[in-house]
Design a protein around this motif. Structure first.
Motif, mmCIF file in Angstrom:
data_model
loop_
_atom_site.group_PDB
_atom_site.id
_atom_site.type_symbol
_atom_site.label_atom_id
_atom_site.label_comp_id
_atom_site.label_asym_id
_atom_site.label_seq_id
_atom_site.Cartn_x
_atom_site.Cartn_y
_atom_site.Cartn_z
ATOM 1 N N ALA A 25 34.129 35.684 37.071
ATOM 2 C CA ALA A 25 34.916 35.756 38.360
ATOM 3 C C ALA A 25 34.753 37.323 38.423
ATOM 4 O O ALA A 25 34.440 37.992 39.971
ATOM 5 C CB ALA A 25 36.006 35.260 38.003
ATOM 6 N N VAL A 26 34.721 38.214 36.962
ATOM 7 C CA VAL A 26 35.221 40.092 37.946
ATOM 8 C C VAL A 26 33.631 40.355 38.141
ATOM 9 O O VAL A 26 33.891 41.181 39.742
ATOM 10 C CB VAL A 26 34.768 40.327 36.912
ATOM 11 C CG1 VAL A 26 35.327 41.981 36.688
ATOM 12 C CG2 VAL A 26 37.032 40.563 35.856
ATOM 13 N N ASN A 27 32.467 39.619 37.483
ATOM 14 C CA ASN A 27 30.914 39.757 38.197
ATOM 15 C C ASN A 27 31.049 39.423 39.880
ATOM 16 O O ASN A 27 30.379 40.060 40.698
ATOM 17 C CB ASN A 27 29.996 39.795 37.452
ATOM 18 C CG ASN A 27 29.349 40.804 36.168
ATOM 19 O OD1 ASN A 27 30.600 41.847 36.163
ATOM 20 N ND2 ASN A 27 29.409 39.908 34.935
ATOM 21 N N VAL A 28 31.100 38.448 39.581
ATOM 22 C CA VAL A 28 31.132 37.750 41.046
ATOM 23 C C VAL A 28 32.298 37.864 42.109
ATOM 24 O O VAL A 28 31.473 38.411 43.107
ATOM 25 C CB VAL A 28 31.640 35.748 41.311
ATOM 26 C CG1 VAL A 28 31.471 35.151 42.418
ATOM 27 C CG2 VAL A 28 30.770 35.387 40.207
ATOM 28 N N ALA A 29 33.353 38.634 41.635
ATOM 29 C CA ALA A 29 34.521 38.806 42.905
ATOM 30 C C ALA A 29 33.408 39.858 43.041
ATOM 31 O O ALA A 29 33.545 40.770 44.799
ATOM 32 C CB ALA A 29 35.430 39.236 42.609
ATOM 33 N N LYS A 30 33.364 40.981 42.285
ATOM 34 C CA LYS A 30 32.327 42.229 42.980
ATOM 35 C C LYS A 30 30.960 42.596 43.516
ATOM 36 O O LYS A 30 31.047 43.228 44.318
ATOM 37 C CB LYS A 30 31.977 43.676 41.416
ATOM 38 C CG LYS A 30 33.197 43.883 40.860
ATOM 39 C CD LYS A 30 33.080 45.038 39.354
ATOM 40 C CE LYS A 30 31.303 44.883 38.747
ATOM 41 N NZ LYS A 30 31.777 45.462 37.505
ATOM 42 N N ARG A 31 30.125 40.883 43.558
ATOM 43 C CA ARG A 31 29.290 41.285 43.923
ATOM 44 C C ARG A 31 29.621 40.876 44.928
ATOM 45 O O ARG A 31 28.963 41.465 46.612
ATOM 46 C CB ARG A 31 28.138 40.212 43.396
ATOM 47 C CG ARG A 31 27.245 40.859 42.641
ATOM 48 C CD ARG A 31 26.920 39.960 42.252
ATOM 49 N NE ARG A 31 26.637 38.055 41.690
ATOM 50 C CZ ARG A 31 26.957 37.897 40.796
ATOM 51 N NH1 ARG A 31 27.023 38.712 39.499
ATOM 52 N NH2 ARG A 31 27.402 36.828 40.522
ATOM 53 N N ASN A 32 30.448 40.154 45.513
ATOM 54 C CA ASN A 32 30.672 39.515 47.123
ATOM 55 C C ASN A 32 31.507 39.959 47.599
ATOM 56 O O ASN A 32 32.293 40.244 48.686
ATOM 57 C CB ASN A 32 31.633 38.513 46.555
ATOM 58 C CG ASN A 32 30.534 37.335 46.876
ATOM 59 O OD1 ASN A 32 29.944 36.681 47.792
ATOM 60 N ND2 ASN A 32 29.871 36.817 45.735
ATOM 61 N N GLN A 33 32.246 41.494 46.870
ATOM 62 C CA GLN A 33 33.176 43.052 47.488
ATOM 63 C C GLN A 33 34.570 41.373 47.483
ATOM 64 O O GLN A 33 35.361 41.547 49.268
ATOM 65 C CB GLN A 33 33.039 43.194 48.352
ATOM 66 C CG GLN A 33 31.314 44.277 48.431
ATOM 67 C CD GLN A 33 31.534 45.284 49.575
ATOM 68 O OE1 GLN A 33 31.378 44.325 50.151
ATOM 69 N NE2 GLN A 33 30.819 45.874 48.818
ATOM 70 N N ALA A 34 34.986 39.923 46.733
ATOM 71 C CA ALA A 34 35.951 39.472 47.321
ATOM 72 C C ALA A 34 37.261 39.818 46.635
ATOM 73 O O ALA A 34 37.772 40.476 45.434
ATOM 74 C CB ALA A 34 35.764 38.298 47.032
ATOM 75 N N GLU A 35 38.548 38.762 47.112
ATOM 76 C CA GLU A 35 39.625 39.362 45.932
ATOM 77 C C GLU A 35 39.927 38.411 45.692
ATOM 78 O O GLU A 35 39.361 37.278 45.792
ATOM 79 C CB GLU A 35 40.557 38.467 46.822
ATOM 80 C CG GLU A 35 42.163 39.159 46.967
ATOM 81 C CD GLU A 35 43.346 38.663 47.731
ATOM 82 O OE1 GLU A 35 44.041 38.674 46.964
ATOM 83 O OE2 GLU A 35 42.768 38.703 48.461
ATOM 84 N N LEU A 36 39.900 38.964 43.756
ATOM 85 C CA LEU A 36 40.322 37.945 43.019
ATOM 86 C C LEU A 36 41.854 37.213 43.047
ATOM 87 O O LEU A 36 42.467 38.532 42.754
ATOM 88 C CB LEU A 36 39.867 39.010 41.492
ATOM 89 C CG LEU A 36 39.726 38.063 40.178
ATOM 90 C CD1 LEU A 36 38.791 36.681 40.754
ATOM 91 C CD2 LEU A 36 39.060 38.696 39.175
#
Length: 156
Positions: A25-36
């Motif tokens: 989830a950390v990696n996906v959040a970083k790739r998408n510049q998303a809120e976690l």
């Protein structure tokens, strides 16, 4: 146009499966510049088996959940996630993770660790991940592998 997620929820409970989901989830959040959103659900059904409900048990569970979420938050920040929020809810984990938390927080991706229930346990109590897959109103990713897409040794 490439799919972008803006708000990703990962359900964490301190288990090895939740740890795998958190890492991805950390990696996906970083790739998408998303809120976690780090979510933890305290299963209140566990307190129903105690003959005289003790508020101390609930307070201890809440304190442990807060510490767990604080630890995950610190790790996510260290790994470069900029926008992190946390939520602790009380109730049935299946419903909270599939419906209530995502609806209240505009989640567009739920990430969960695969549960380790055997066939008999699934028959009687069902798995959280199975329920979430069937009932969530957004995308769901069930994590079974580590960051190298390998099954951790203790699960092989």
């Amino acid at each position: 146009m490439e799919q972008q997620y803006s708000k990703i929820m990962v359900a964490v409970d301190g288990s090895n499966e939740a740890e795998l989901a958190f890492r991805k989830a950390v990696n996906v959040a970083k790739r998408n510049q998303a809120e976690l959103l780090l979510a933890h659900v305290i299963d209140t059904r566990a307190f129903q088996t105690v003959s005289s409900f003790d508020n101390v048990l609930a307070e201890q569970a809440t304190d442990m959940a807060k510490q767990t979420l604080d630890d995950y938050e610190a790790e996510a920040k260290k790994d470069g996630v900029e926008h992190i929020s946390k939520v602790i809810e009380y109730g049935a984990p299946k419903v909270m993770i599939a419906n209530q938390i995502p609806e209240n927080n505009q989640i567009d991706l739920i990430m969960l660790g695969a549960t380790g229930l055997n066939a008999v346990e699934r028959l009687f109590i069902g798995s959280v991940s199975e329920y979430v897959i069937r009932n969530a109103g957004c995308d769901v990713l069930i994590v079974r592998t580590d960051l190298d897409n390998k099954i951790p040794e203790e699960e092989e």
